[in-house]
Structure formats: structure tokens, C-alpha cells
Motif scaffolding. Sequence first.
Motif, short mmCIF file in Angstrom:
data_model
loop_
_atom_site.label_atom_id
_atom_site.label_comp_id
_atom_site.label_asym_id
_atom_site.label_seq_id
_atom_site.Cartn_x
_atom_site.Cartn_y
_atom_site.Cartn_z
N LEU A 246 28.56 24.50 -3.99
CA LEU A 246 27.30 24.47 -3.25
C LEU A 246 27.09 23.25 -2.71
CD1 LEU A 246 25.38 26.94 -5.55
CD2 LEU A 246 27.01 27.72 -3.70
N LEU B 241 20.17 27.65 -0.94
CA LEU B 241 21.33 27.55 -1.89
C LEU B 241 20.95 27.66 -3.23
CD1 LEU B 241 23.51 24.29 -0.67
CD2 LEU B 241 24.13 26.92 -0.63
N ALA C 153 22.74 29.81 -6.06
CA ALA C 153 23.06 29.53 -7.20
C ALA C 153 22.27 30.37 -8.62
CB ALA C 153 22.51 28.00 -7.54
N THR D 145 28.89 27.42 -11.07
CA THR D 145 28.69 26.64 -9.79
C THR D 145 28.60 25.11 -10.13
OG1 THR D 145 26.60 26.95 -10.00
CG2 THR D 145 27.38 28.64 -8.94
N MET E 141 26.24 22.49 -7.78
CA MET E 141 25.22 22.24 -6.67
C MET E 141 25.41 20.86 -6.49
SD MET E 141 22.90 23.22 -4.81
CE MET E 141 21.96 24.71 -4.94
N VAL F 242 30.49 26.67 -0.38
CA VAL F 242 29.34 27.29 0.35
C VAL F 242 28.84 26.12 1.00
CG1 VAL F 242 27.34 28.59 0.59
CG2 VAL F 242 29.10 29.27 -0.90
N TRP G 74 25.53 25.16 3.73
CA TRP G 74 24.43 25.60 4.04
C TRP G 74 23.96 24.89 5.48
CZ3 TRP G 74 21.54 29.89 4.09
CH2 TRP G 74 20.32 29.74 4.79
#
Length: 329
Positions: free
Chosen positions: A196, A208, A212, A222, A224, A247, A249
Amino acid sequence: MTEPSPGLTSGAVARRLGVAPTTLRSWDRRYGIGPVAHESGRHRRWTPGDIAVLQEMCRLTASGVPPAEAARAARAGAAPATPAAGEAPIGPSAHEPSVGDVRRELRGLGRAAVRLDSGAMDELLGSVIARHGLVAAWEQVMAPALHAVGRKWETSEDRYVEVEHLLSWHVSTALRRVGAAGRTGTPEAATPPVLLACVPDEQHTLPLEALAAGLAELGVPTLMFGAAVPPEALDQAVRRTGPAAVVLWSQARSTAHHPLARHLADTSWGVRGARTRTAVLLAGPGWAGRTPGPGMLRPAGLREALSLLRGLCAAARDGEGPTASSAGP
């Protein structure tokens, strides 16, 4: 004759209802919302009747009732209930909020934010998540409240900056509590993580963080990386971890980094003859207006993103992820 159940610990109740243990202690200390029976020197235990009072307290504070008033009503009106033998344990109440619910909860959260009332914000956010579940709480209460405060700041000559910052902090804290509770379970073995990250010029991380938290509830691992991640760092992270998905954002079109998305979708790793690529999810309004390229997906919201990522992780775990020959042009 069977022994009566000793009840649940405060930690177990907090996890089941989606509130912080500190909130339970605060409610007990301030308003008397706590276990009726408590023996000195022993862990506190919550009976079904105690939890019924607590659930009513969550429901009332989520609807905007001040905590002291909610506590009086909860103690007076919540009927103790003993589960029948074999009945499933009490869990978080999660249903789609009505329009009336949303308006009351938004109003209550907004008022608490303007008052800079940290305790009330914590209690309201915890009870909203407990009552409606993470997805509905984020999409219909948290995100709209943040947008409303942001608009108020933009139209008031930089006033209310402190309100926006404090509300953002408490939303972030509530989301991390959900994630921490979700991570108490055992993740699926050999599941590659979901990476992420915000695109390089993007500072907005709360969406995000909500994702998560939702992935933690699903048992999906995950990584982050947060705000404004440099392209070189994202490239190295993908090559080092072999994620099930990435991912990215972007809050605004000015920050959407299409060349970076294309590069990550084309990146492959692994031994020759069995090289693998990862799916790239383009999350956020910044990606709107262009058709995603091969290997990219654009979820419409948190619920769809969670569904897509759960499927991608299952495929990666089962060895069905995209190969370098099939994922790109």
C-alpha cells in the motif's frame, strides 16, 4: 450442573465490539458502564448483561447522544440477556446505517471535533465501527466527516486547521485499532503481502489506512509505505517482496502518476521461465478519466477494493497469479 461462564475479559469485549480498551475504562470510570461484579485483585469479567449495557452505550453515542446521557439511558434500558446453550458469542453489530443514523453520527462527530473533544471523538468512532462495521463506518461517516471539515477549513480563511488535524488523528487511531484487532488472527500461510503506497506527490494516507484495516480483518498481510513514496523505493519494494498486488493512492489528478503505475504493472520477478507480475490497483479519485491499462484495476471504493484484493491474494497463494507472459502486452 454446569458451572456458569466466568464472562469475557475487557480485552476480548473491546475486540468484539471494535472499541478501544481505554474507552471501556473511561466509560467505567466516568459513567459506571462496567462489569457489575468485580472481585478485588482479579481480572475484570463482563457478563452477557454487562455487554448488553455496553452495546446500548455504543448505539446511543454513535447516534450523537452525549456520553453521560447515553450512559444513564443504557444503564436504565438495556435488558440483561443470557445466551442459550450453543448460541454464538456476542460480536460486533454491523448493519448498514439509515439516513437518519448517518446524519446523527456525522453531527455528533462534527460537534465533538469542533469542540476539540478527544474523548468524545474516540467514543463516537469506536461505537460507529462497532455498530455498522468498518466499510460502512468509513464510507458513510468517517470520510464524509473529514470532507466536511476540510470544506469548512477551505472556506473560512484557514480557520479550523486544528479541527481537521485532530479529527484526522482520531480517525487514523480508530482505523489502526481495527487493524490491530484483525491482526490477532493467524494469516493464511504463504500469502504474499499487499503493498500500500501513495504516489510520489500524494500526502493523503487515511484512505489507505482504512484499506489496511479492512485487509487485516480479512487476514491479508500488508506492507504500508504511506505518503509520497519515491518511484525508486516502490520499484525496490516490489522486487524485494513479490506482492500479490500493489495499491497506489492518488487523491487528485495532479498527483496521479501514470508512468509509475505502468512501470509497476510491467515489473516482473522470479526465476527464468516462471517470472511473475503483480496486479496494480489504482485507488482514489486522482485516477479517474483514463481507462486502466493491462495489469491494472480501478476499484470504485473500499468495499470493491477489499473484494478484489482478497481474490488476488487467494490466487497468488494458490499459485494462480499472473505470469510475465500473460499479465502484460
